[in-house]
Design a protein around this motif. Structure first.
Motif, PDB file in Angstrom:
ATOM      1  N   VAL A   1      -9.688  -2.311  -1.337  1.00 32.44           N
ATOM      2  CA  VAL A   1      -9.039  -1.261  -2.125  1.00 32.44           C
ATOM      3  C   VAL A   1     -10.057  -0.718  -3.127  1.00 32.44           C
ATOM      4  O   VAL A   1     -10.600  -1.471  -3.934  1.00 32.44           O
ATOM      5  CB  VAL A   1      -7.811  -1.819  -2.891  1.00 32.44           C
ATOM      6  CG1 VAL A   1      -7.214  -0.743  -3.791  1.00 32.44           C
ATOM      7  CG2 VAL A   1      -6.773  -2.360  -1.918  1.00 32.44           C
TER       8      VAL A   1
ATOM      9  N   THR B   1      -7.378   3.414  -3.498  1.00 30.47           N
ATOM     10  CA  THR B   1      -7.156   3.694  -2.084  1.00 30.47           C
ATOM     11  C   THR B   1      -7.462   2.460  -1.256  1.00 30.47           C
ATOM     12  O   THR B   1      -8.560   1.909  -1.363  1.00 30.47           O
ATOM     13  CB  THR B   1      -8.066   4.846  -1.620  1.00 30.47           C
ATOM     14  OG1 THR B   1      -7.881   5.950  -2.501  1.00 30.47           O
ATOM     15  CG2 THR B   1      -7.735   5.261  -0.204  1.00 30.47           C
ATOM     16  N   ALA B   2      -6.496   2.042  -0.451  1.00 37.25           N
ATOM     17  CA  ALA B   2      -6.758   0.970   0.507  1.00 37.25           C
ATOM     18  C   ALA B   2      -7.596   1.592   1.623  1.00 37.25           C
ATOM     19  O   ALA B   2      -7.094   2.389   2.410  1.00 37.25           O
ATOM     20  CB  ALA B   2      -5.453   0.411   1.051  1.00 37.25           C
TER      21      ALA B   2
ATOM     22  N   VAL C   1       0.856  -1.185   0.000  1.00 35.99           N
ATOM     23  CA  VAL C   1       0.000   0.000   0.000  1.00 35.99           C
ATOM     24  C   VAL C   1       0.890   1.232   0.000  1.00 35.99           C
ATOM     25  O   VAL C   1       1.601   1.502   0.973  1.00 35.99           O
ATOM     26  CB  VAL C   1      -0.935   0.008   1.223  1.00 35.99           C
ATOM     27  CG1 VAL C   1      -1.812   1.247   1.203  1.00 35.99           C
ATOM     28  CG2 VAL C   1      -1.790  -1.249   1.262  1.00 35.99           C
TER      29      VAL C   1
ATOM     30  N   TYR D   1      -8.558  -2.399   6.373  1.00 33.62           N
ATOM     31  CA  TYR D   1      -7.696  -3.575   6.556  1.00 33.62           C
ATOM     32  C   TYR D   1      -8.410  -4.455   7.575  1.00 33.62           C
ATOM     33  O   TYR D   1      -8.605  -4.057   8.710  1.00 33.62           O
ATOM     34  CB  TYR D   1      -6.335  -3.084   7.053  1.00 33.62           C
ATOM     35  CG  TYR D   1      -5.207  -4.098   7.112  1.00 33.62           C
ATOM     36  CD1 TYR D   1      -5.416  -5.422   7.449  1.00 33.62           C
ATOM     37  CD2 TYR D   1      -3.901  -3.699   6.848  1.00 33.62           C
ATOM     38  CE1 TYR D   1      -4.371  -6.315   7.505  1.00 33.62           C
ATOM     39  CE2 TYR D   1      -2.835  -4.584   6.912  1.00 33.62           C
ATOM     40  CZ  TYR D   1      -3.080  -5.903   7.241  1.00 33.62           C
ATOM     41  OH  TYR D   1      -2.033  -6.784   7.313  1.00 33.62           O
TER      42      TYR D   1
ATOM     43  N   LEU E   1       2.892  -2.022   4.388  1.00 30.29           N
ATOM     44  CA  LEU E   1       2.295  -0.690   4.427  1.00 30.29           C
ATOM     45  C   LEU E   1       3.395   0.342   4.232  1.00 30.29           C
ATOM     46  O   LEU E   1       4.348   0.392   5.007  1.00 30.29           O
ATOM     47  CB  LEU E   1       1.577  -0.468   5.760  1.00 30.29           C
ATOM     48  CG  LEU E   1       0.385  -1.388   6.013  1.00 30.29           C
ATOM     49  CD1 LEU E   1      -0.154  -1.198   7.429  1.00 30.29           C
ATOM     50  CD2 LEU E   1      -0.723  -1.140   4.990  1.00 30.29           C
TER      51      LEU E   1
ATOM     52  N   GLN F   1       2.705   3.831   3.591  1.00 29.73           N
ATOM     53  CA  GLN F   1       1.766   4.928   3.413  1.00 29.73           C
ATOM     54  C   GLN F   1       2.372   6.304   3.647  1.00 29.73           C
ATOM     55  O   GLN F   1       1.701   7.300   3.471  1.00 29.73           O
ATOM     56  CB  GLN F   1       0.588   4.767   4.370  1.00 29.73           C
ATOM     57  CG  GLN F   1      -0.303   3.597   4.050  1.00 29.73           C
ATOM     58  CD  GLN F   1      -1.529   3.637   4.919  1.00 29.73           C
ATOM     59  OE1 GLN F   1      -1.478   3.282   6.086  1.00 29.73           O
ATOM     60  NE2 GLN F   1      -2.628   4.111   4.357  1.00 29.73           N
TER      61      GLN F   1
END
Ligand code: ZN
Lengths: 986, 181, 102
Positions: free
Chosen positions: A257, A245-246, A175, A249, A287, A289
């Protein structure tokens, strides 16, 4: 080229101008711009009004963390999306966007009076003010709140767009396509892993897109990016998903997503999906991000033109846009210096760098001096000026008391960096406080997941690349030439000479929460950060406090007097960014919302003009109106025709289970309250099924096809639960039995033929079965052929008339039905629906489980004690039937009701009382369960569950209904042909 | 025509990337038998029931699918029905077992093409990679709100069966989703 | 959405194929015991459940899969499945649960 565009910079395409409108005014941007960068290129900072005070607000950030610049994105009728972040909205020719929370227009806003009277709007204002008098609620408070509350306009029509969804699988999901994410993807791809790399932006690269003066392994950063992306795009085992966009979770590395497919395209062909929700199960999640820069909390920090330093850097580097001509930088962290230098090197005037620290490193100091920038240490911005855009600020040096004023058209702030922990937090990963970074960073993982790069607190491109590579399974070490990331300090309060009650220092821009509000909340007794959050609403807006949480936490922890790590972080919840309902629904709208199950005979009923009703997810023919008939008339006609001559009914939805094996009878004895030992092959019996608690669960006719084979029927809605109930007992408690279950509901189409002419109708079509009264008695079953296809023919009746239920393999159902219907014309055969079926059975007092019972009715309560075998040693529910509560006096019993006025049809569900004149609350005796007009009897009939009903025979009870109370006499619930003589037609 | 599955497949489902067809009439049986009897069962009927759960064995015109520890589906061309009826009746007499004719309970779709697995993943959450779901694998599972029986017949070909009343729902889902392919 | 290891299919499968089926290892008294049980004892069997905080033995049904009921140990706070086992196996010991976590 607009005034603020720096030619030759950024990823935008100067040869491709793009025309768009904002609040009706025409602007031009470039291909590659976001709405925010295009507006800034045109010198526009003012983009909206704030939620509570309607204060003018501008663009703060450059990504999805943006708290302020929310616009309504208008794609035409029914397609207005509110609260779209201008910083993520890609422009295209013809794009229309509107500002929000302003009336009559952005520059003059009536709601701005909230701002003037803002001393009345402290934290908890709504909770405290709109309490009493109660009469003020609908007249004063609610209209006021409704008027003021809400971000942006809600759509007025249903969403005309369509959406998509799909499941995905990979070994490694990454991500964030910044340096860490890309390095991870390259490394994992080399290991032959199935890799999915997602990024919310249109362009992959993250910080690399705007990086200046950075070299990776001797290559310019952008060149390395291009090379790496080419590698990834060529690899068969890698999927790169952009504009994706994730958002959440979930358990066991399940990540949602959302991919935006069409919002950036000027004209979209109808039927094309707008967004697609990928539901991805990943072996490992990386991740990457990044981090989010923290604003500084100072007086006047919400004025348009005040923005994050890193955002100004991005606008310059990625979009070639100068956020101002005369810029003041205000910081507590080294990283903002790099922003100042990059702007200065692009010939943007830096009026001053204001640093709250007394000292900075020698290298930085030299770099500042080399550019001849005015550096003011140990100081803070004490106020800002400008109505709709900043035009100046005042800098206050606490140690000397000195105040200096600067003119500026932009003020860049930096309070340091916050690792983006949102998805990590969704995954329930642990976090710990890092005092050096003054931020929470990831600790132990709860899933097979790892944070790399800035979101792990490892700032800088080299650190990101190396951490990403390692997480992707690689060993390569990158050498990166880049400006030092540096360090900073965090203060809960910036020194100011202005009385704090007169300051407007915003923490949460979107929800208009100030430093004062948070301190007030703590003073009023809210000590838990979760309570402070809810009381002040800090972090509860659509951005979930991406820019505000850490500042709020810092302020609250000092106010509470506890170290920050003891105060804790509020919980992040999905979705990461606001998500359309359409994306969550995916393909499941309209016809695809849920299956509609139809029988094989359904198309015939539809062609006949039947009216349908839903029964579970089945749709069933309800009645068959003839020219202009209403339901009452149609049902009366259908009932009469069936009792007089012949009715035909589609009973295919009846649940069916084949119970087969040498121990089938033992199993049936355990699962049903009746006894099956005495039922011979070729015979049927009504079966009553109880739960272990002794209450009626289901019922249906069961046919014994052979010694070791039963054809069980269940109610239409009950088939799945009965099957589960049986499987459960068979696999757990009755494992010793050799018997198996097969659901056969859809194997058989079932045609019920009822009425005095039933036998005459089917006789010519039946082969191999003697239909005569003695050879084929009531409650018998035979196998043979009808219309040339195999049948299990039941002689049963749910109407009280001579009846047959013809089971034929489903795909023959329609033809057999049509053949019989054709032949039935000589008997004036009448197709009937579920309503007539209900009336005919109620006239006979046959119960419908779930209508005349409600899960608390025993066989005895329903007057069906005869269906409970007395001699069996065990069956499900047997012991519970002996519980004292279930044999106590005063239980509700199922009885019949006949209204004094035969024309009154009681309402189903109506309450029943003994004395309508007793004081309220009255003593309720029970309720009406079934109630119909009986055409055969020329009067209404009803069934009811009534307290002590069996002992009230002939008693008159009262049923209050709107307008009047009806009298009704308690009777036995068999209204028609109580002796059952009509079954004996020869 | 007496036999009527009442599901039309529109032309839009005959794409290059993915193509959906409705399976013709089939003979289908649900067979429950103890694993200790499998060898004898094969001797008597000639049908080889795979022992491993969620696998299938195809021989000439009959396919046997193991979908539970003691549960098999036997699926064959319609023309073989009379023969199978007799064989399985013979088995019923000899073994402690259960044979139930479910020929008309189900309808079946064949899905082929390079994007066949992608279409399945629109509603089915299982991993359709060839390593995870090899040719011959079979299982009951879910396609959105419909329970299905899924079998891979080739690298790019699958069969999906469902109860007949869920057939139009699956068809409609395929039509809608294939627009995105 | 969980992934649950079905002990009969012997593979991990998505949660939507399964249905929860209540606390495990609650044995239905046989016919004779039922006859001898007091109402209070019967109520205990019928209605009273442990509602543990921590590792919970519970039943799941692979409804849209092999159709088998089986048992699982799931942590009710973290929602982590520790282990699953076939119907008829006895309640796992503390040691077996600890081993499964490794
Ligand atoms: Zn299973």
């Amino acid at each position: 080229m607009s005034a603020f565009r720096k030619s030759g910079r950024g990823m935008v395409d100067a040869s491709k101008p793009v025309n768009f409108t904002f609040d009706g005014k025409a602007y031009q941007g470039l291909q590659g711009d976001t709405l925010a960068s295009a507006l800034l290129a045109n010198g526009v900072h003012l983009t909206g009004r704030s939620f509570k005070y309607h204060r003018p607000r501008g663009i703060v950030g450059a990504g999805s963390e943006e708290p302020n610049a929310l616009v309504a994105f208008d794609r035409g009728e029914g397609r207005v999306t509110p609260n779209v972040r201008a910083t993520t909205l890609e422009i295209f020719d013809g794009l229309k966007a509107e500002s929000q929370n302003r009336w009559p227009n952005l520059k003059t806003d009536i709601g701005g009076f909230n701002n003037i009277f803002s001393m009345f709007f402290p934290a908890g204002f709504y909770n405290k003010t709109f309490k009493w008098p109660a009469s003020f609620w609908d007249k004063v408070y609610e209209p006021f709140i409704r008027n003021m509350a809400g971000l942006g306009p809600a759509p007025k029509s249903s969403d005309p767009d369509v959406y998509a969804s799909v499941y995905g699988h990979c070994d490694v999901l990454i991500v964030g396509a910044g340096p860490a994410g890309i390095a991870a993807a390259v490394a994992a791809a080399k290991k032959d892993q199935r890799v999915i790399l997602v990024d919310e932006q249109a362009e992959p690269g993250g910080g690399l897109l705007s990086a200046q003066n950075v070299e990776i392994d001797g290559m310019a950063a952008q060149d390395w990016l291009t090379k790496s992306l080419t590698t990834l795009r060529k690899a068969d085992n890698v999927t790169v998903m952009l504009r994706s966009t994730a958002i959440g979770y979930y358990h066991d590395n399940f990540v949602a997503v959302n991919e935006r497919l069409t919002d950036h395209i000027p004209s979209v062909e109808p039927g094309r999906s707008r967004e697609k929700l990928h539901r991805i199960r990943a072996g490992k999640v990386i991740l990457a991000q990044g981090g989010i820069e923290r604003p500084l909390v100072f007086n006047g920090n919400d004025r348009p033109g005040v923005m994050l330093a890193s955002a100004a850097q991005t606008y310059l580097g990625q979009y070639g846009v100068a956020v101002g001509n005369e810029v003041v930088v205000f910081t507590s962290h080294d990283s903002a210096y790099q922003a100042a230098f990059e702007l200065a090197d692009a010939n943007i005037s830096i009026a001053a760098i204001v640093d709250i620290r007394d000292k900075i490193s020698g290298d930085l100091q030299q770099a500042v001096e080399a550019r001849a920038i005015d550096l003011i240490l140990g100081s803070s911005v004490s106020k800002t000026s400008g109505k709709l855009r900043i035009n100046g600020c005042e800098v206050y040096t606490a140690s000397s008391g000195k105040k200096q004023s600067f003119q500026c058209d932009a003020l860049l702030m930096s309070g340091g960096w916050t690792p983006s922990l949102h998805l990590w937090s969704h995954s329930k990963g642990g976090i710990k406080w890092d005092a050096d970074l003054a931020a929470y960073v990831p600790e132990q993982a709860n899933e097979n997941a790892v944070c790399v790069g800035a979101c792990n607190g490892n700032f800088g491109i080299e650190a990101a690349l190396n951490a990403g590579t390692k997480a992707g399974g690689g060993r390569k070490k990158f050498k990166v030439k880049e400006p030092e990331f540096g360090s900073g300090v965090v203060l809960d309060h910036l020194p100011n000479y202005i009385d704090s009650s007169k300051q407007k220092a915003f923490v949460d821009f979107q929800n208009d929460v100030t430093e004062k509000d948070i301190k007030l909340a703590v003073r009023e007794g809210f000590k838990s950060i979760e309570h402070v959050k809810r009381y002040t609403t800090n972090g509860m807006a659509t951005d979930q406090g991406k820019t505000s949480n850490l500042n709020a936490l810092e302020i609250a922890s000092k106010a509470v007097g506890k170290p920050i790590e003891k105060v804790g972080l509020t919980t992040f919840r999905p979705p990461y960014t606001p998500t359309t309902f359409g994306a969550l629904a995916g393909y499941r709208d309209g016809e695809l919302f849920d299956p509609t199950r139809k029988t094989a005979i359904d198309p015939w009923a539809e062609a006949q003009g039947a009216v349908f009703e839903p029964v579970g997810i089945w749709r069933r023919a309800w009645y068959f109106p003839k020219d202009g008939e209403d339901m009452h008339a149609a049902v009366a006609r259908e009932c009469k025709a069936t009792r007089d001559s012949l009715g035909i009914f589609d009973a295919s939805t009846l649940g069916k289970i084949e119970v087969v094996g040498p121990d089938a009878t033992k199993f049936m004895n355990l699962m049903y309250s009746n006894s099956w030992t005495t039922l011979k092959p070729g015979r049927c019996r009504y079966g009553l099924m109880l739960r272990e608690d002794g209450y009626i669960y289901d019922d249906g006719v069961v046919a014994r096809m052979a010694e070791d084979r039963y054809h069980v029927t269940t109610t239409s809605g009950g088939a799945p639960r009965v099957y589960r109930h049986m499987e459960d007992y068979l696999q757990t408690e009755f494992q010793h039995l050799d018997v198996w279950l097969t659901s056969t509901t859809e194997q058989w189409a079932v045609i019920a033929i009822n009425g005095p002419n039933a036998r005459k109708l089917i006789e010519p079509f039946v082969e191999g079965i003697d239909l005569s009264k003695d050879a084929f008695p009531h409650m018998a079953v035979r196998e043979g052929k009808i219309c040339g296809v195999p049948t299990r023919l039941f002689r049963v009746s749910f109407t009280g008339e001579l009846g047959f239920e013809i089971n034929i393999p489903s795909h023959y159902g329609r033809t057999v039905w049509e053949t019989l219907f054709e032949a039935g014309q000589s008997y004036e055969i009448c197709p009937y629906g579920t309503e007539t079926m209900h009336v005919l059975r109620a006239e006979k007092g046959f119960i419908i489980v779930g209508q005349d019972t409600d899960g608390t009715v025993t066989p005895h309560d329903a007057g069906m004690g005869w269906a409970v075998a007395k001699k069996k040693k065990d069956f499900v529910g047997m012991r519970s039937l002996k519980r004292s509560d279930l044999i106590a006096d005063g239980r509700k019993h199922l009885i019949g009701l006949l209204t004094d006025d035969p024309n009154v049809v009681l309402e189903e569900g109506a309450q029943i009382v003994a004395d309508p004149n007793q004081p309220i609350p009255m003593d309720m005796l029970g309720h009406v369960t079934s109630s119909y007009w009986s055409e055969s009897l020329g009067r209404s009939v009803a069934m009811a569950l009534v307290k002590d009903g069996f002992n009230r025979m002939d008693e008159t009870l009262h049923v209050p209904m709107p307008g009047t109370t009806h009298k009704a006499k308690v009777v036995k619930p068999v209204f028609y042909d109580p002796k059952g003589e009509r079954l004996n037609v020869v | 025509m007496l036999f009527d599955q009442a599901i039309d497949i529109p032309e839009t489902l005959k794409g290059d990337a993915v193509s959906v067809t409705l399976m013709e009439e089939r003979a289908r049986y649900n067979l429950r038998i103890k694993s200790t009897d499998l060898t004898e069962f094969k001797k008597l009927t000639g049908l080889k029931l795979p022992r491993k759960i969620n696998t299938s064995s195809a021989a000439k015109d009959v396919t046997c699918l193991c979908v539970g520890p003691d549960e098999w589906f036997v699926i064959a061309e319609a023309k073989s029905k009379a023969k199978l009826d007799k064989l399985l009746a013979k088995a019923s007499n000899k073994f402690v077992c259960s044979v139930t004719d479910i020929s008309h309970r189900n309808v079946g779709f064949e899905i082929t093409g390079a994007k066949a697995s992608r279409l399945i993943n629109v509603g089915c959450p299982l991993d359709m990679a060839i390593e995870a779901f090899p040719v011959g694998k079979v299982t009951r599972t879910i396609f959105e709100s419909a329970a299905i029986l899924l079998r891979r017949t080739g690298e790019e070909s699958f069969q999906i069966e469902c109860w007949r009343s869920f057939g139009p729902y699956l068809r409609d889902f395929f039509v809608r989703a294939s627009r995105d392919f | 959405m969980f992934e649950i290891h079905c002990p009969y299919c012997d593979e991990k499968r998505p949660e939507i194929e399964f249905a929860y089926a209540g606390e495990a290892h609650i044995v239905r008294p046989n016919a004779q015991d039922q006859g001898e049980m007091s109402d209070a004892d019967w109520s205990q069997y019928m209605f009273i459940r442990d509602n543990v905080r921590g590792e919970h033995c519970e039943r799941w049904w692979h409804q849209h899969g092999c159709n088998m009921f089986f048992n699982a140990v799931r942590h009710t706070v973290t929602d982590k499945f520790v282990m699953t086992y076939k119907m008829g196996k006895s309640r796992p010991t503390a040691k077996q649960i600890a081993d499964a976590k490794k």
